[in-house]
Structures are given as structure tokens and as C-alpha cells.
Design an enzyme around this catalytic site. Structure first.
Site, short mmCIF file in Angstrom:
data_model
loop_
_atom_site.label_atom_id
_atom_site.label_comp_id
_atom_site.label_asym_id
_atom_site.label_seq_id
_atom_site.Cartn_x
_atom_site.Cartn_y
_atom_site.Cartn_z
N HIS A 155 0.83 -1.21 0.00
CA HIS A 155 0.00 0.00 0.00
C HIS A 155 0.86 1.26 0.00
O HIS A 155 2.05 1.20 0.32
CB HIS A 155 -0.91 0.03 1.23
CG HIS A 155 -2.09 -0.89 1.12
ND1 HIS A 155 -2.02 -2.23 1.36
CD2 HIS A 155 -3.38 -0.63 0.77
CE1 HIS A 155 -3.21 -2.78 1.18
NE2 HIS A 155 -4.06 -1.83 0.81
N LYS A 159 -0.76 4.92 4.69
CA LYS A 159 -1.71 4.01 5.35
C LYS A 159 -1.34 3.83 6.82
O LYS A 159 -0.17 3.67 7.14
CB LYS A 159 -1.70 2.65 4.63
CG LYS A 159 -2.74 1.70 5.15
CD LYS A 159 -2.91 0.50 4.24
CE LYS A 159 -3.88 -0.52 4.83
NZ LYS A 159 -5.21 0.04 5.09
P1 NAP Z 1 -7.05 9.82 4.00
O1 NAP Z 1 -6.77 10.39 2.68
O2 NAP Z 1 -6.07 10.01 5.13
O3 NAP Z 1 -8.48 10.37 4.47
C1 NAP Z 1 -9.03 10.24 5.74
C2 NAP Z 1 -9.82 11.51 6.02
O4 NAP Z 1 -10.60 11.34 7.19
C3 NAP Z 1 -8.93 12.74 6.26
O5 NAP Z 1 -9.42 13.83 5.51
C4 NAP Z 1 -9.08 12.97 7.76
O6 NAP Z 1 -8.89 14.32 8.09
C5 NAP Z 1 -10.51 12.53 7.96
N1 NAP Z 1 -10.86 12.23 9.35
C6 NAP Z 1 -10.07 11.74 10.33
N2 NAP Z 1 -10.78 11.58 11.46
C7 NAP Z 1 -12.05 11.98 11.17
C8 NAP Z 1 -13.24 12.09 11.92
N3 NAP Z 1 -13.28 11.75 13.21
N4 NAP Z 1 -14.35 12.56 11.32
C9 NAP Z 1 -14.33 12.92 10.02
N5 NAP Z 1 -13.23 12.89 9.24
C10 NAP Z 1 -12.10 12.41 9.82
O7 NAP Z 1 -7.28 8.24 3.90
P2 NAP Z 1 -7.92 7.42 2.68
O8 NAP Z 1 -6.86 6.87 1.82
O9 NAP Z 1 -9.02 8.20 2.09
O10 NAP Z 1 -8.52 6.17 3.48
C11 NAP Z 1 -9.54 6.32 4.44
C12 NAP Z 1 -9.81 4.96 5.07
O11 NAP Z 1 -10.34 4.08 4.07
C13 NAP Z 1 -8.57 4.25 5.64
O12 NAP Z 1 -8.92 3.53 6.80
C14 NAP Z 1 -8.17 3.28 4.54
O13 NAP Z 1 -7.49 2.14 5.03
C15 NAP Z 1 -9.55 2.88 4.04
N6 NAP Z 1 -9.59 2.39 2.67
C16 NAP Z 1 -10.55 1.45 2.42
C17 NAP Z 1 -10.70 0.95 1.15
C18 NAP Z 1 -11.78 -0.05 0.92
O14 NAP Z 1 -11.92 -0.52 -0.21
N7 NAP Z 1 -12.57 -0.42 1.93
C19 NAP Z 1 -9.88 1.40 0.12
C20 NAP Z 1 -8.93 2.38 0.39
C21 NAP Z 1 -8.80 2.87 1.67
P3 NAP Z 1 -7.40 14.89 8.45
O15 NAP Z 1 -6.62 14.80 7.20
O16 NAP Z 1 -7.66 16.29 8.91
O17 NAP Z 1 -6.88 14.02 9.53
#
Ligand code: NAP
Length: 265
Positions: A155, A159
Site C-alpha cells: 500500500h 496508510k
Molecule cells: P485519508 O486520505 O487520510 O483520508 C481520511 C480523512 O478522514 C482525512 O481527511 C481525515 O482528516 C478525515 N478524518 C479523520 N478523522 C475523522 C473524523 N473523526 N471525522 C471525520 N473525518 C475524519 O485516507 P484514505 O486513503 O481516504 O482512506 C480512508 C480509510 O479508508 C482508511 O482507513 C483506509 O485504510 C480505508 N480504505 C478502504 C478501502 C476499501 O476498499 N474499503 C480502500 C482504500 C482505503 P485529516 O486529514 O484532517 O486528519
């Protein structure tokens, strides 16, 4: 019928794509988004979305639910936030679609029970990509015939959790199809701790974190004089969006928690 949807994490890589997906879907309405920072009161104020994306931003989940009454809530935040979000949603009987990874087994059990008690549908999908779900299914099948397995999940370097939810889920599906056994030499010794990776039922799992990667996984099956490799690559976050849409549509028909997209296909 239009499904009222809210999304947590709209500034994130996945959240942003999910916002576009729901806004474009004819059978869905994005009624609100949840941020944890007081940056904007409307999606358009983030300056990252078109001006027709007139959607209110909340920083408190309870207020969002009480005022906007979403039917489905998509969580794409962090392992730290998602557990509390899921519990609150189920208590309010709002159906969660959880893409955020990092639930512990105990947390999973607790939210499964909470969904049952509240007769509220929920989906936790460690991977929304259909190809990844097929990779897991094929790996589980292959393990019946080739039970010696190692998993390498790769990844991007932002992550937070390791191993990935997909890696763990793959190992669990494989474990259901082969007797637990320790692999490698019985006397093997790590000269650098962690060299052999994590251990799930004797199966080794290795996590690679590098710039340039999105989400990838290889499952290696070793047999006498042969090797089978099953690999899946997500090259961009678009690969997850058909799964997000499917989960939003399916969760409104459920009254218990479903873990894994493979149970919906
Ligand atoms: P990312 O770019 O870091 O986005 C996460 C976002 O959530 C950031 O904008 C963060 O804000 C915000 N956040 C943190 N705490 C929060 C809260 N309490 N309330 C509302 N917003 C909040 O991460 P990403 O790549 O999008 O991934 C997000 C999640 O999805 C991860 O857990 C990843 O492992 C998972 N994921 C899942 C899949 C799937 O297929 N299921 C695929 C890819 C990723 P700040 O930046 O201000 O902290």
C-alpha cells in the site's frame, strides 16, 4: 426511491471519490458530510468541489444525524474514529457502510451484536474493489489444494494500519479452508525481528508501504516444484467506487451486519 446518504472524511482520498460517486448517482442524495476539523460549513468552501455541490458540513455526528436524518452513512476516516462512529450510527439506527479499516476482532463482534440488537443493516467492507474480492475468493479456494501460503500486501506510505484489512480478511478466508499449521523450517530464527512478517494461524503476512502504490496484494501458494500467485492491483481510488455504490444500495435492504463485499456479490 432516493437514498439519503452522508459521508465522513470528505477531504480524504477515498472520501473525495465517494462524494463524487454519490453526487452523480441518480438514486442517491448526499445530505451531509462529517469532518473533524472546523474548516468549512459547506462542501463548496473546501475549494475542491464544483459549486453545485451545495452540501452542509458537520463536525458533530449526533447533530448531523438529528438534523439531516441520513439513511446510510459511509465512513472513510481513520481506524481511531471509525469504531465510535459505527456505534453511534447503530444506536440511531442509521445504516453504516464502513470502508475504514482497522477494526479489532472484539470491536467487530461488538458492532455486529449492536446491529442485531437495533435491527439495523450495516456493511463493513475492508475492500470495495470487486477484483480484490475475487482475489480473496480464489485464494480461499486454492488453499484447499495448496495449503502453504504467504500473503504480501502493498500500500501507499500514508496508510495507518498494518497488516491491511484485506490481508487479514484473506488470511481468515484461507484459514477456514485449511488446517492451521506452522510454515517454514521448525528451527527458523529471525536475526532481524519481524523478518518473517506477521503470523495468522501459521500463515505469514508481509506489509509493504511505499510512495507510488495504491492498494495491491499477492497471495503466494507453494507446492512441490510449483508456485501459484494470485494478484490484485487497485491503480486508483476509482476502483473502489462501484463497490461503495453497491453497498449503499444493499445496506438499506439488510437488518444485520455483513462483513465483506464477497457476501453481497
Ligand atoms: P485519508 O486520505 O487520510 O483520508 C481520511 C480523512 O478522514 C482525512 O481527511 C481525515 O482528516 C478525515 N478524518 C479523520 N478523522 C475523522 C473524523 N473523526 N471525522 C471525520 N473525518 C475524519 O485516507 P484514505 O486513503 O481516504 O482512506 C480512508 C480509510 O479508508 C482508511 O482507513 C483506509 O485504510 C480505508 N480504505 C478502504 C478501502 C476499501 O476498499 N474499503 C480502500 C482504500 C482505503 P485529516 O486529514 O484532517 O486528519
Amino acid at each position: 426511491m432516493t437514498i439519503r446518504v452522508a459521508i465522513a472524511g470528505p477531504r480524504g482520498k477515498m472520501g473525495k471519490e465517494a462524494v463524487h460517486t454519490v453526487m452523480k448517482a441518480e438514486n442517491m442524495e448526499l445530505v451531509a458530510v462529517l469532518d473533524h476539523r472546523e474548516i468549512a460549513s459547506n462542501l463548496v468552501d473546501y475549494q475542491e468541489f464544483p459549486e453545485q455541490y451545495d452540501v452542509r458540513v458537520y463536525t458533530n455526528l449526533n447533530t448531523l444525524i438529528e438534523e439531516m436524518k441520513p439513511e446510510v452513512f459511509v465512513d472513510l476516516t481513520t481506524p481511531k474514529a471509525v469504531y465510535a462512529h459505527t456505534k453511534t450510527l447503530l444506536q440511531y439506527k442509521v445504516r453504516p457502510v464502513i470502508g475504514t479499516t482497522g477494526f479489532t476482532d472484539e470491536q467487530l463482534e461488538e458492532v455486529t451484536q449492536l446491529a442485531r440488537e437495533n435491527e439495523t443493516g450495516a456493511i463493513i467492507a475492508p475492500n470495495f474493489a470487486v477484483g480484490a474480492v475475487l482475489m480473496m475468493k480464489f485464494a480461499a479456494e486454492a488453499a484447499k489444494y495448496m495449503p502453504d501460503v504467504e500473503i504480501i500486501e502493498l500500500h501507499h506510505d500514508q496508510k495507518l494500519d498494518a497488516p491491511s484489512g484485506t490481508g487479514v480478511k484473506t488470511a481468515q478466508l484461507i484459514a477456514a479452508n485449511r488446517p492451521a499449521h506452522k510454515q517454514g523450517h521448525p528451527d527458523e530464527h529471525e536475526t532481524i525481528p519481524g523478518s518473517r512478517g506477521g503470523d495468522i494461524d501459521g500463515m505469514r503476512i508481509h506489509s509493504v508501504r511505499l510512495q507510488g502504490l495504491v492498494a495491491h496484494q499477492e497471495v503466494l501458494f507453494g507446492g512441490e516444484g510449483q508456485m501459484l500467485t494470485i494478484r490484485h492491483d487497485s491503480y486508483n481510488r476509482q476502483s473502489f467506487m462501484s463497490g461503495v455504490k453497491l453497498c449503499i444500495e444493499k445496506v438499506v435492504t439488510l437488518d444485520t451486519l455483513v462483513y465483506g463485499l464477497e457476501n453481497l456479490l
